[in-house]
Design a protein around this motif. Structure first.
Motif, mmCIF file in Angstrom:
data_model
loop_
_atom_site.group_PDB
_atom_site.id
_atom_site.type_symbol
_atom_site.label_atom_id
_atom_site.label_comp_id
_atom_site.label_asym_id
_atom_site.label_seq_id
_atom_site.Cartn_x
_atom_site.Cartn_y
_atom_site.Cartn_z
ATOM 1 N N UNK A 140 -6.129 -4.996 8.749
ATOM 2 C CA UNK A 140 -5.633 -5.284 9.938
ATOM 3 C C UNK A 140 -4.499 -4.325 10.197
ATOM 4 N N UNK A 141 -4.464 -4.353 11.539
ATOM 5 C CA UNK A 141 -3.334 -3.618 12.281
ATOM 6 C C UNK A 141 -2.715 -4.657 13.268
ATOM 7 N N UNK A 142 -1.474 -4.991 12.597
ATOM 8 C CA UNK A 142 -0.587 -5.883 13.224
ATOM 9 C C UNK A 142 0.686 -5.359 13.801
ATOM 10 N N UNK A 143 1.487 -6.239 14.616
ATOM 11 C CA UNK A 143 2.426 -5.668 15.497
ATOM 12 C C UNK A 143 3.854 -5.864 14.483
ATOM 13 N N UNK A 144 4.573 -5.019 14.796
ATOM 14 C CA UNK A 144 5.852 -5.134 14.100
ATOM 15 C C UNK A 144 7.121 -5.614 15.136
ATOM 16 N N UNK A 145 8.100 -6.235 14.679
ATOM 17 C CA UNK A 145 9.134 -6.756 15.438
ATOM 18 C C UNK A 145 10.574 -6.139 14.945
ATOM 19 N N UNK A 146 11.282 -5.540 15.717
ATOM 20 C CA UNK A 146 12.656 -5.022 15.405
ATOM 21 C C UNK A 146 13.612 -6.072 15.201
ATOM 22 N N UNK A 147 14.120 -6.504 14.009
ATOM 23 C CA UNK A 147 15.193 -7.518 13.950
ATOM 24 C C UNK A 147 16.487 -6.899 13.406
ATOM 25 N N UNK A 148 17.635 -7.297 14.181
ATOM 26 C CA UNK A 148 19.016 -6.540 13.872
ATOM 27 C C UNK A 148 19.594 -7.462 13.119
ATOM 28 N N UNK A 149 20.493 -7.127 12.123
ATOM 29 C CA UNK A 149 21.225 -8.076 11.249
ATOM 30 C C UNK A 149 22.722 -7.553 11.392
#
Length: 474
Positions: free
Chosen positions: A370-379
């Motif tokens: 599978x090719x899934x989307x990534x989400x940028x999370x800031x911490x």
């Protein structure tokens, strides 16, 4: 060995496919990685014949077939006594994008092949072993080069015999087609799972002039024709003799992160992804980067949870352990259930020699699909006194969003290893914890990542959420 007595030759040509990445090491390292794969004169990955022979011999010994003399077939040496091997394995050579074997020096052809030109830069896997305190174990950080999943290889084997009885030969063919046939390093950690996609055999009686001539004229090149031979449709070998098959069908709650160990231009931490070779109508091509769930991550999490459940079921609790030495005996590789299931690299004795080494009895497989989307999370970590960011505590990461997707993890566990008291129960309880979402997988689990829920099957029978084994027993 008097070869004049061996009047028959049994030959087979295999085309095999690496269902998971392959790590047949060369014993060398370079500036980029701690372990390089073995490569041939063209710089392409290959599998030495010794690697194949060693695995087949070990599997035959494991089966303990009474009518199969391993020493006679594979040879032996004991002092002055010995015998040469009656079976010969060639090295396994890679197939190009057209499904043709690449044997001999073909540097120019490789540069123009749309599949093989990708092999000049192979994936590098990062590994880190976490101890019971949640930190990196001593000497537990390393990396290694691997060959793409889906890569196909071709090799031949030849057996000499005194008669036309093919029983021993068929036993060898059966082992190569077994579900537990794995090659290279890391076979207990997701690497080296093999399936046979093509098998041709030929039997020759050298007492007949025409067959003797055919044998003498045969080329040793793997890209040559293999006579008008008998074709065998490879078995979909679902037999699990001596093994229990577990299957987890998992659905991510939302985000998960199996880290690559690297950042990119956007974030400090990225998820590990990998390409693989897919075949259609005999043609192979490399996919785009797909989601990777490394078996090592699943194995590590399970090992710690198995130790927890085993200690609970055997009434071993922290408040009863008075010394650090007593506590170390029930955690990590010293825990009996962990040791019996996952093995141990051993420890050094007083003479600085490794002892008590034990091979793992659980086989895992990487999941690359599978090719899934990534989400940028800031911490950011906030200083409670100043209300500002703590120095060095501002970072970002890419997480994979998998809600609504299904991932299937396959695990094989040796029956003999599960027979110990409370061991199978501990192992299955740990697997159920993953399905319940109580054992998150991957990185950032304390930030809500890696929660999966799903169902567990044992030998194709659902055991969670509904244990249908109990219904069958009734």
């Amino acid at each position: 060995m008097k070869f004049s007595e061996y009047t028959h030759r049994f030959l087979a040509r295999f085309v095999i496919e690496a269902e998971t990445p392959l790590a047949v090491g060369s014993g060398e390292k370079d500036i980029l990685t701690d372990a390089l794969v073995a490569t041939d004169v063209n710089g392409l990955p290959y599998i030495p014949g010794t690697a194949i022979a060693g695995v087949v011999r070990h599997m035959i010994e494991d089966v303990k077939t009474t009518d199969f003399d391993v020493n006679q077939i594979f040879g032996f040496q004991k002092g002055q006594d010995g015998q040469g091997s009656e079976i010969i394995f060639t090295e396994a050579k890679i197939l190009n994008s057209k499904g043709e074997v690449v044997d001999g020096m073909k540097l120019d052809a490789i540069k123009t092949d749309p599949l093989l030109q990708n092999y000049n830069k192979l994936p590098i896997r990062q590994h880190v072993r976490i101890n019971d305190k949640g930190v990196t174990d001593k000497a537990g950080k390393f990396d290694e080069q691997v060959c793409f999943a889906g890569t196909r290889f071709c090799f031949e084997l030849e057996m000499v015999a005194k008669c036309e009885t093919v029983d021993n030969f068929n036993k060898i063919l059966e082992q190569v087609q077994s579900q537990t046939f794995r090659i290279g390093g890391g076979t207990r950690s997701g690497f080296g799972k093999i399936k046979v996609v093509d098998l041709q055999t030929k039997t020759l009686d050298l007492t007949k002039q025409d067959q003797l001539k055919a044998y003498l004229d045969k080329s040793s090149a793997l890209d040559s024709d293999f006579w008008d031979s008998k074709y065998h449709k490879p078995e979909s070998n679902d037999k699990n003799d001596g093994w229990v098959k577990y299957e987890l069908k998992l659905h991510p709650e939302d985000f998960f992160l199996f880290g690559s160990g690297y950042g990119d231009d956007e974030v400090d931490m990225t998820p590990v992804k990998e390409k693989k070779v897919v075949w259609k109508d005999g043609k192979g091509e490399l996919t785009e980067e797909l989601v990777l769930i490394p078996a090592t991550s699943v194995k590590g999490a399970l090992a710690h949870r198995v130790a927890y459940h085993y200690n609970k079921l055997t009434s071993v609790f922290a408040d009863k352990l008075k010394t650090q030495e007593e506590r170390e005996k029930v955690v990590g590789k010293n825990n009996k259930a962990v040791r019996d299931l996952f093995g141990s690299e051993g420890e050094k004795d007083t003479d600085n020699k490794m002892v008590n080494q034990l091979r793992g009895n659980v086989l895992f497989s990487d999941v690359i699909e599978q090719k899934l989307k990534d989400k940028i999370l800031n911490h950011v970590a906030i200083d409670r006194f100043t209300g500002g960011a703590i120095d060095g505590a501002l970072f970002s990461e890419k997480n994979t969003y998998g809600r609504g997707q299904e991932f299937i993890l396959n695990i094989l566990a040796k029956k003999s290893a599960l027979e110990g008291e409370k061991i199978q129960e501990s192992f299955e309880d740990a697997l159920k914890d993953i399905c319940k979402g109580m054992l998150p997988l991957g990185g950032g689990v304390n930030r809500g990542n890696g929660v999966f829920k799903g169902s567990l099957f044992e030998n194709n029978v659902e055991v969670y959420p509904e244990d249908k084994r109990k219904e069958d027993q009734k």
